[in-house]
Design an enzyme around this catalytic site. Structure first.
Site, PDB file in Angstrom:
ATOM      1  N   ASN A 208       0.857  -1.193   0.000  1.00  0.00           N
ATOM      2  CA  ASN A 208       0.000   0.000   0.000  1.00  0.00           C
ATOM      3  C   ASN A 208       0.889   1.237   0.000  1.00  0.00           C
ATOM      4  O   ASN A 208       2.110   1.125   0.058  1.00  0.00           O
ATOM      5  CB  ASN A 208      -0.968  -0.033   1.193  1.00  0.00           C
ATOM      6  CG  ASN A 208      -0.242  -0.009   2.514  1.00  0.00           C
ATOM      7  OD1 ASN A 208       0.453   0.936   2.837  1.00  0.00           O
ATOM      8  ND2 ASN A 208      -0.368  -1.096   3.281  1.00  0.00           N
ATOM      9  N   LYS A 337     -14.682   1.923  15.612  1.00  0.00           N
ATOM     10  CA  LYS A 337     -13.432   1.149  15.503  1.00  0.00           C
ATOM     11  C   LYS A 337     -12.756   1.017  16.862  1.00  0.00           C
ATOM     12  O   LYS A 337     -12.203  -0.024  17.196  1.00  0.00           O
ATOM     13  CB  LYS A 337     -12.502   1.841  14.502  1.00  0.00           C
ATOM     14  CG  LYS A 337     -11.368   0.996  14.008  1.00  0.00           C
ATOM     15  CD  LYS A 337     -10.673   1.608  12.804  1.00  0.00           C
ATOM     16  CE  LYS A 337     -11.463   1.408  11.511  1.00  0.00           C
ATOM     17  NZ  LYS A 337     -10.845   2.037  10.358  1.00  0.00           N
ATOM     18  N   LYS A 341     -12.009  -2.686  18.302  1.00  0.00           N
ATOM     19  CA  LYS A 341     -10.637  -3.182  18.470  1.00  0.00           C
ATOM     20  C   LYS A 341     -10.218  -3.251  19.937  1.00  0.00           C
ATOM     21  O   LYS A 341      -9.221  -3.872  20.262  1.00  0.00           O
ATOM     22  CB  LYS A 341      -9.667  -2.294  17.709  1.00  0.00           C
ATOM     23  CG  LYS A 341     -10.025  -2.198  16.220  1.00  0.00           C
ATOM     24  CD  LYS A 341      -8.804  -2.279  15.365  1.00  0.00           C
ATOM     25  CE  LYS A 341      -9.174  -2.183  13.898  1.00  0.00           C
ATOM     26  NZ  LYS A 341      -8.105  -2.644  13.040  1.00  0.00           N
TER      27      LYS A 341
END
Ligand code: CTP
Length: 400
Positions: A208, A337, A341
């Site tokens: 990436n 998130k 997480k």
């Protein structure tokens, strides 16, 4: 910055001992007084005469040297320093320290001292990676011993990998950071950074666009506040900072192993852009064009390193920080998130192309904590990093 600092330098037995001569010069140039201790092994690689000439001081070599005992007992020798540096720190010295053995001058000084100690390990890659050495490293880290290096690279023994002693200037930077006595002095922090590369075959990989700029800036800012930083980085285009322990990796699986091996730490900051998937069975031969058309690639999910560390029952860092790159509904997505997480904070940024943030020098972040979302104005990635580092310092000091 080292003016007037008294450093007891223990030189262990290893080919890297030759670099300790340069280290003595660099420390002395900066105004430090270096008192050298040479182990029996160290004497095989550098002579007492060259060490004492460079340090401008007597070299201490033997526990049972009665003159030394009369002049300055070993207890006093170990305590009259502001810092004990061990460079090179061999596998044997680390094992002795972890066990509390005191059979010679170096190990006795290390057991007797109440002064902070920093080790610059140097050994063959297999010795460094051996579970016994890694156990000893974790024990020593938990005892509050600092580390600089080892670096990754080709070694005198012809092998390649982690085990090379950190360069003298990196050891100097770690020493200066120690004396800077910033609010993070004595704290160990992992920073992940850069992209990961997931192999398809020996010559191709999936990657990436992460440059590693934000992770590098963060590691520097944490180091400047006095933290010992373990910088676990994928193949980034921005160079890793000086004065941190660099652990280079390629894949997400290697990054996870490196992070787990670096625990325990006080905090962990996950700035890496980890690939969510890897090719399930990467080929060990180069894939060839065939008449049957394109090869079909099957993917497997990579472990979520941030979530894994956030949910550790044992040895979870007291502060776990994740990053979130979003293009829309930044706060809502990043808030979800954080909960998904299990981390303490999420640093969220809007990476829609119009912002120019991805690959650029600036960032506009929202910090999501259990108390809600805080929008920070757009600023340089270096300024964002300083602000995050200062918040981490505050959180860890509130924590005790
Ligand atoms: N992360 C990680 N291990 C992974 C994937 C991500 O540690 N296998 C960490 C990153 O370092 C970052 C955060 O998790 O701190 C980002 O989470 P991720 O779910 O990948 O978020 P995005 O990239 O924003 O992707 P998405 O919106 O698709 O969830």
């Amino acid at each position: 910055m080292l003016r007037g600092k008294r450093i007891l330098l223990i030189i262990g037995g290893g080919i890297a001992a030759y670099k300790s001569l340069d280290l003595i010069r660099r420390l002395s140039e900066r105004g430090a007084t270096v008192t050298p201790v040479l182990t029996r092994g160290g004497e095989q690689f550098v002579t007492p005469l060259s060490v004492s000439a460079l340090a401008g001081s007597k070299v201490y070599r033997d526990l049972f040297d009665l003159t030394d005992e009369a002049e300055m007992g070993h207890i006093q020798l170990s305590r009259s320093a502001d810092l004990v540096l061990v460079a090179p720190a061999t596998a044997d010295l680390m094992a002795k320290m972890a066990q509390g053995l005191a059979g010679d001058l170096a190990s006795t000084l290390l057991l007797a001292t109440d002064t902070p100690v920093i080790l610059a390990p140097a050994m063959n890659v297999r010795m460094w990676e051996h579970p016994a050495t890694q156990r000893n490293r974790a024990t020593l880290a938990a005892d509050g011993i600092g580390f600089v290096g080892p670096d990754d690279g080709s070694m005198a023994c012809g092998e390649f990998g982690p085990g090379r002693m950190a360069e003298p200037m990196a050891i100097v930077a770690a020493t200066e950071a120690h004396f800077a006595a910033g609010p993070l002095a004595g704290k160990r922090i992992i920073v992940t950074s850069g992209p990961t590369h997931e192999p398809i075959d020996p010559v191709r990989y999936i990657a990436n666009r992460s440059s590693g700029a934000q992770g590098t800036a963060l590691a520097s800012a944490l180091r400047d506040l006095g933290a010992e930083v373990i910088f676990v980085t994928g193949p980034a285009s921005v160079a890793a900072p000086d004065g941190v322990t660099v652990v280079p990796v390629e894949t997400a699986l290697q990054m996870k192993d490196a992070v787990m091996a670096a625990l325990p730490t006080d905090a962990a900051v996950f700035a890496a852009a980890v690939a969510d998937w890897r090719v399930a069975s990467a080929s060990d031969r180069k894939l060839k064009k065939t008449r049957d058309g394109m090869p079909a690639l099957e993917f497997a999910e990579n472990p979520d390193i941030l979530a894994t560390v956030s949910r550790l029952d044992n040895g979870r860092p007291s502060l776990v920080v994740g990053f979130a790159a979003e293009t829309d509904d930044v706060v809502a997505h990043a808030t979800a998130k954080r909960l998904r997480k299990g981390c303490d904070w999420i640093v969220a940024n809007d990476v829609s192309p119009a912002t120019g943030i991805m690959g650029g020098t600036e960032n506009a972040v929202t910090l999501i904590t259990e108390n809600g979302a805080e929008d920070w104005p757009r600023m340089s990635k270096a300024d964002v990093s300083e602000k995050i580092a200062a918040r981490i310092a505050k959180a860890l000091s509130d924590d005790g």
